[in-house]
Design an enzyme around this catalytic site. Sequence first.
Site, PDB file in Angstrom:
ATOM      1  CB  CYS A 156       5.703-113.035 -72.472  1.00  0.00           C
ATOM      2  SG  CYS A 156       7.409-112.713 -71.973  1.00  0.00           S
ATOM      3  CG  HIS A 157       7.022-108.237 -71.065  1.00  0.00           C
ATOM      4  ND1 HIS A 157       8.028-109.129 -71.357  1.00  0.00           N
ATOM      5  CD2 HIS A 157       7.416-107.575 -69.945  1.00  0.00           C
ATOM      6  CE1 HIS A 157       9.007-109.002 -70.462  1.00  0.00           C
ATOM      7  NE2 HIS A 157       8.657-108.068 -69.591  1.00  0.00           N
ATOM      8  CD  GLU A 187      11.067-107.156 -67.026  1.00  0.00           C
ATOM      9  OE1 GLU A 187      11.905-107.310 -67.939  1.00  0.00           O
ATOM     10  OE2 GLU A 187       9.841-107.139 -67.219  1.00  0.00           O
TER      11      GLU A 187
END
Length: 220
Positions: A126-127, A157
Amino acid sequence: MTRVLIALTSHSELGDTGRSTGFYVSEAAEPWAVFTDSGFDVDLVSVAGGRPPLDGLNEDDPIQQKFLAAVDLDHTPTASALDASSYDAILFAGGHGTMWDFPNDEALASLAAAIYERGGVVAAVCHGPSALVNLKLSDGSYLVDGKNVTGFTNAEEEAVGLTDVVPFLLADTLTARGAIHHPAANFTSQTITDGRLVTGQNPQSAESTARAVVDVIRQA
């Protein structure tokens, strides 16, 4: 005994929105479950040490509850306290907090680079790939340069309304470092393995990313 490290953000503020953030609990809990079920030892590390902030906690999720009951979040070490030779893999869990503190944690980057260069696996979901944007190997090259990767996409996002809140767009910055970024449809599971680099796109990819890490370790 195979030993895996899960890295967590210590950042708790979502820009200047007044909202809180942290590590996304499922993105640590689901890999933890996969690794422990595979017979691996699992340790945690965080940017600042101590108790990292939680985000996205689902009180009704049995895997998350099992994870929180089993680990000691109050006493996570910093990367500088750990020895890369102790670990076969490191997985960077996501959560928006990672976008602020993962990229500039030199100790964490050095630890991950050392794990990779001694034949270990570097993974992120993910991030979590924000930890990779400044991660250089000993020859000065970016780990992601020329590698196929995924991570939270620009479209995702935008879908969560945080394009103008995060300090940079993850997909664009990975591409700027030479990575070949592969976006799948929003919030669908996607995991990409390129040698000993494993990346997952979003929370839906946490379990599959961990399973891919297990596969790479067992094939080594």
